[in-house]
Write a protein that holds these residues in place. Sequence first.
Motif, PDB file in Angstrom:
ATOM      1  N   LEU A 421       0.828  -1.210   0.000  1.00 27.45           N
ATOM      2  CA  LEU A 421       0.000   0.000   0.000  1.00 27.45           C
ATOM      3  C   LEU A 421       0.861   1.260   0.000  1.00 27.45           C
ATOM      4  O   LEU A 421       0.483   2.275  -0.586  1.00 27.45           O
ATOM      5  CB  LEU A 421      -0.925  -0.016   1.220  1.00 27.45           C
ATOM      6  CG  LEU A 421      -1.981  -1.132   1.228  1.00 27.45           C
ATOM      7  CD1 LEU A 421      -2.700  -1.184   2.569  1.00 27.45           C
ATOM      8  CD2 LEU A 421      -2.974  -0.933   0.093  1.00 27.45           C
ATOM      9  N   LEU A 424       1.763   2.333  -3.352  1.00 28.76           N
ATOM     10  CA  LEU A 424       0.693   3.052  -4.042  1.00 28.76           C
ATOM     11  C   LEU A 424       0.653   4.526  -3.647  1.00 28.76           C
ATOM     12  O   LEU A 424      -0.105   5.300  -4.241  1.00 28.76           O
ATOM     13  CB  LEU A 424      -0.657   2.401  -3.734  1.00 28.76           C
ATOM     14  CG  LEU A 424      -0.824   0.953  -4.210  1.00 28.76           C
ATOM     15  CD1 LEU A 424      -2.178   0.399  -3.766  1.00 28.76           C
ATOM     16  CD2 LEU A 424      -0.669   0.859  -5.717  1.00 28.76           C
ATOM     17  N   ASP A 425       1.447   4.875  -2.629  1.00 26.09           N
ATOM     18  CA  ASP A 425       1.590   6.270  -2.217  1.00 26.09           C
ATOM     19  C   ASP A 425       0.260   6.883  -1.797  1.00 26.09           C
ATOM     20  O   ASP A 425      -0.094   7.998  -2.194  1.00 26.09           O
ATOM     21  CB  ASP A 425       2.214   7.097  -3.342  1.00 26.09           C
ATOM     22  CG  ASP A 425       3.143   8.176  -2.794  1.00 26.09           C
ATOM     23  OD1 ASP A 425       3.007   8.507  -1.603  1.00 26.09           O
ATOM     24  OD2 ASP A 425       3.987   8.665  -3.553  1.00 26.09           O
ATOM     25  N   ILE A 426      -0.488   6.138  -0.973  1.00 27.02           N
ATOM     26  CA  ILE A 426      -1.755   6.665  -0.480  1.00 27.02           C
ATOM     27  C   ILE A 426      -1.547   7.216   0.927  1.00 27.02           C
ATOM     28  O   ILE A 426      -0.640   6.789   1.650  1.00 27.02           O
ATOM     29  CB  ILE A 426      -2.849   5.585  -0.485  1.00 27.02           C
ATOM     30  CG1 ILE A 426      -2.442   4.383   0.380  1.00 27.02           C
ATOM     31  CG2 ILE A 426      -3.133   5.129  -1.915  1.00 27.02           C
ATOM     32  CD1 ILE A 426      -3.489   3.289   0.428  1.00 27.02           C
ATOM     33  N   GLU A 430      -6.141   6.560   4.620  1.00 24.65           N
ATOM     34  CA  GLU A 430      -6.685   5.632   3.636  1.00 24.65           C
ATOM     35  C   GLU A 430      -5.982   4.281   3.713  1.00 24.65           C
ATOM     36  O   GLU A 430      -6.612   3.228   3.539  1.00 24.65           O
ATOM     37  CB  GLU A 430      -6.546   6.216   2.230  1.00 24.65           C
ATOM     38  CG  GLU A 430      -7.185   5.352   1.153  1.00 24.65           C
ATOM     39  CD  GLU A 430      -7.050   5.954  -0.230  1.00 24.65           C
ATOM     40  OE1 GLU A 430      -7.208   5.196  -1.211  1.00 24.65           O
ATOM     41  OE2 GLU A 430      -6.764   7.167  -0.339  1.00 24.65           O
ATOM     42  N   LEU A 431      -4.685   4.281   3.968  1.00 20.43           N
ATOM     43  CA  LEU A 431      -3.960   3.011   4.122  1.00 20.43           C
ATOM     44  C   LEU A 431      -4.542   2.206   5.272  1.00 20.43           C
ATOM     45  O   LEU A 431      -4.718   0.990   5.163  1.00 20.43           O
ATOM     46  CB  LEU A 431      -2.473   3.297   4.339  1.00 20.43           C
ATOM     47  CG  LEU A 431      -1.559   2.073   4.460  1.00 20.43           C
ATOM     48  CD1 LEU A 431      -0.215   2.341   3.786  1.00 20.43           C
ATOM     49  CD2 LEU A 431      -1.315   1.694   5.921  1.00 20.43           C
ATOM     50  N   ARG A 434      -7.760   0.301   4.412  1.00 22.88           N
ATOM     51  CA  ARG A 434      -7.538  -0.950   3.686  1.00 22.88           C
ATOM     52  C   ARG A 434      -6.904  -2.005   4.589  1.00 22.88           C
ATOM     53  O   ARG A 434      -7.233  -3.189   4.500  1.00 22.88           O
ATOM     54  CB  ARG A 434      -6.663  -0.693   2.471  1.00 22.88           C
ATOM     55  CG  ARG A 434      -7.257   0.343   1.519  1.00 22.88           C
ATOM     56  CD  ARG A 434      -6.491   0.400   0.225  1.00 22.88           C
ATOM     57  NE  ARG A 434      -6.962   1.495  -0.625  1.00 22.88           N
ATOM     58  CZ  ARG A 434      -6.568   1.688  -1.877  1.00 22.88           C
ATOM     59  NH1 ARG A 434      -5.699   0.854  -2.437  1.00 22.88           N
ATOM     60  NH2 ARG A 434      -7.034   2.695  -2.580  1.00 22.88           N
ATOM     61  N   ARG A 701       1.221   9.598  -8.086  1.00 19.37           N
ATOM     62  CA  ARG A 701       0.534   9.573  -6.807  1.00 19.37           C
ATOM     63  C   ARG A 701      -0.622  10.563  -6.878  1.00 19.37           C
ATOM     64  O   ARG A 701      -0.591  11.547  -7.632  1.00 19.37           O
ATOM     65  CB  ARG A 701       1.487   9.907  -5.654  1.00 19.37           C
ATOM     66  CG  ARG A 701       2.026  11.315  -5.609  1.00 19.37           C
ATOM     67  CD  ARG A 701       2.891  11.486  -4.355  1.00 19.37           C
ATOM     68  NE  ARG A 701       3.383  12.832  -4.169  1.00 19.37           N
ATOM     69  CZ  ARG A 701       4.497  13.311  -4.690  1.00 19.37           C
ATOM     70  NH1 ARG A 701       5.261  12.519  -5.456  1.00 19.37           N
ATOM     71  NH2 ARG A 701       4.874  14.552  -4.474  1.00 19.37           N
ATOM     72  N   TYR A 702      -1.609  10.297  -6.053  1.00 19.42           N
ATOM     73  CA  TYR A 702      -2.855  11.052  -6.159  1.00 19.42           C
ATOM     74  C   TYR A 702      -3.046  11.940  -4.941  1.00 19.42           C
ATOM     75  O   TYR A 702      -2.796  11.541  -3.801  1.00 19.42           O
ATOM     76  CB  TYR A 702      -4.024  10.087  -6.347  1.00 19.42           C
ATOM     77  CG  TYR A 702      -3.889   9.329  -7.641  1.00 19.42           C
ATOM     78  CD1 TYR A 702      -4.368   9.854  -8.817  1.00 19.42           C
ATOM     79  CD2 TYR A 702      -3.207   8.111  -7.676  1.00 19.42           C
ATOM     80  CE1 TYR A 702      -4.198   9.181 -10.019  1.00 19.42           C
ATOM     81  CE2 TYR A 702      -3.026   7.430  -8.859  1.00 19.42           C
ATOM     82  CZ  TYR A 702      -3.525   7.969 -10.027  1.00 19.42           C
ATOM     83  OH  TYR A 702      -3.340   7.312 -11.218  1.00 19.42           O
ATOM     84  N   GLN A 704      -5.561  15.279  -3.133  1.00 17.08           N
ATOM     85  CA  GLN A 704      -6.978  15.603  -2.976  1.00 17.08           C
ATOM     86  C   GLN A 704      -7.533  16.347  -4.188  1.00 17.08           C
ATOM     87  O   GLN A 704      -8.704  16.200  -4.540  1.00 17.08           O
ATOM     88  CB  GLN A 704      -7.188  16.447  -1.709  1.00 17.08           C
ATOM     89  CG  GLN A 704      -6.929  15.676  -0.420  1.00 17.08           C
ATOM     90  CD  GLN A 704      -7.178  16.533   0.807  1.00 17.08           C
ATOM     91  OE1 GLN A 704      -7.295  17.758   0.717  1.00 17.08           O
ATOM     92  NE2 GLN A 704      -7.283  15.892   1.959  1.00 17.08           N
ATOM     93  N   LYS A 707      -3.298  14.946  -9.313  1.00 18.32           N
ATOM     94  CA  LYS A 707      -2.272  13.896  -9.248  1.00 18.32           C
ATOM     95  C   LYS A 707      -0.917  14.496  -9.581  1.00 18.32           C
ATOM     96  O   LYS A 707      -0.804  15.640 -10.054  1.00 18.32           O
ATOM     97  CB  LYS A 707      -2.591  12.771 -10.224  1.00 18.32           C
ATOM     98  CG  LYS A 707      -2.465  13.119 -11.703  1.00 18.32           C
ATOM     99  CD  LYS A 707      -2.675  11.895 -12.569  1.00 18.32           C
ATOM    100  CE  LYS A 707      -2.551  12.225 -14.066  1.00 18.32           C
ATOM    101  NZ  LYS A 707      -3.608  13.108 -14.549  1.00 18.32           N
TER     102      LYS A 707
END
Length: 722
Positions: A421, A424-426, A430-431, A434, A701-702, A704, A707
């Motif tokens: 995770l 995924l650079d979240i 949010e990590l 999950r 990476r995304y 708010q 990206k």
Amino acid sequence: MAAGKPGLGSHAERPQASWPCLAAVSAGRPRDAETLSVALQQVTTCLGGLGAAVYRIDPGAHRLVLAAADGPAAADVQPWAELGDDERQAPVLALRRGAYTWVGGDSLGVGATGIVAMPLVGTDGPIGVLSGLVAGPGEPDEVRRSFLRTVAQWVGTGLIGPPGTPPGPGPVSAAARSVRMSELTVALAEAITTQDVARAVADYIQAPFGADGLVLEVLEGGRLHVVGSAGYPPEFLRVVEGIPLEANETVHDVVSTRTPRFIESRAEIYRRYPALREVNELSPKEAWAFLPLLASGRVIGLCVVSFSRPRAFSEGARIWLMALSGLVGQALERARLYDMEHARAQELQRGLLPKALPCLPAACAVARYLPAGRGEEVGGDWYDVMPLPADRVALVIGDVMGHGITEAATMGRLRTAVRTLADLDIPPDELFSRLNDLVSEVSEDTYATCLYAVFDPVAATFSYSLAGHPPPIVVHPDGTVHTADAAPDPPLGAAKPPFGLHRLHLSDGTMLALCTDGLVESATRDVEQGMAQLRQILAEAATPAPHPTAAEEDADIRHLENLCDRVVSALLPDREQMNDDAGLLVVRVRCTAPRDVISWNLPVDPRAAGQARDCIREQLRDWDLDDLVLTTELLVSELVGNVVRHATGPVHLRLLRSRALTCEVYDGSLTTPRIRHPTHTDEGGRGLQLVAALSRRWGARYLQDGKCIWTEQDLPDRAGAA
């Protein structure tokens, strides 16, 4: 109680008795009485019981006749002085079954919790029964049962076998030996490792027999390996270590026959085993007792008790030594199993935890993991440090509730999931959402506390989420220390998203201490007291952060290593008393210097790519990175061109100089870039293939509001050296 046997009053009302029936031993030989005396004391001591008895078979009358009894309740077995072969008492059942028998309950009314019995077997078959009154809760464990089998074997052999060496005076009385036997039983029951067993044997066997040498060996792969010794020089131990079984006549003789050998002088061993003369000449001893160590019906090793002067072994001393070796064999087998499990557990733990923590431009980290007490030495605590694009760093420390192999395996799954995770650079919240799903899927009863954080050295921000975990402790460059004020969410597996996201602004050189509750919580202090003590230690040890040159980075790591050792020594002074695993991660963070980062806002039109190339060219020349101008211009042109064609504004370009050159292009779209496989006739679709070919790595990476697509390039050697 069998029918026709009279009842007795309470134990307090009955007179104490000892050895009431020794004269009834059929053979009437003194050595028989000595054998029984030692054996019954051994059984009573081993069971921690009320007494023991030996029965002989009267074949003509089809009954068992009491031959001898010993212990506080010796007189109480008189109602069982004769037992018919049709009765249901433990001695009769053991003889009928030909095996160890346990009968629970107080059949004699003496306060016992049960009776054990073991048949005595001679060369021509059963000759009697050995029985004991148990006082402790429950049936004796396998170690004590095996010891009873060993004593029964020796008693059966001793009552019918030829007389041994004439008795000689021992250095310690039988009573003193009995006390030492009791102490050895306790010590071996508490022994965990092979070394523990070796120490117990050295402490409790040598003195009662006047011995001054000991070698404890295990048999593995046809070779003998020394696992403990006392009274021998290292040179001799090196000679006998790993010697093949076939090459040692003495040991081969003992192992093959499962019979001890008592050598009373050096002349005797030369005469009996001439092929070993050269090895025996190296030994500083003059007399030896070679005792086979039996467990699970096989020889697992050898215990050699030795003496610096010749000596005669009395029958009593021989019986005592053989009885002691029976205890040692069981304890050693258990310890070897523990050692093997311990080695596998350590290998598992090493495989699950990072082999080494990276020293990154934005963070240097040092960690400690301490398993709870003396168990499998694995648990559910873990930590990790992961590099992210643009010199950002992800930090994690967690604790799967519980201790053991299962928790370690769950920890491994979580660590792998966190790494996936993180790639995924979240963001941390949010990590956790999950990760919480993963923990819930493992088991309804599985929970884990965790802290996951991302440090951005350009923005100097530390963003983190807490799930039932102790908050980070912050040590500022000026030496002030405080605990981050953030309310944690419930542990993973018990929480319901969303999770909270907390932020700290950190100065260059700030130190962070992340820990699990096993470090700060114990039986003598709660978590708050432990956290306060940890803050005090960190405040006392705080030093100004050195500048990040190569030599000073090494000095900083040494400082962090010493700090971790100091924290562990202060908070966990006695590891044997730990009841929970403990993890500690100490990190020094570095902020990016303003001169190493620059950014531009670009228009959302075809002119953007040209402006981006101009900006790149000028800045790289200022940084003396002319060798990267052409490649970076191509990368930027492609990335900015994709934004103009396929995404929305605003467009933002940023360059970051560190151990690599990072180029970032921001836009306002959440569309996912992906490499296509264009056909020969397609006019486009090859841009990201070019990006992948020209950069060391790239990704997206995304955020708010959009990206970021980034690329990394290696610096020229001269720039990297600088």
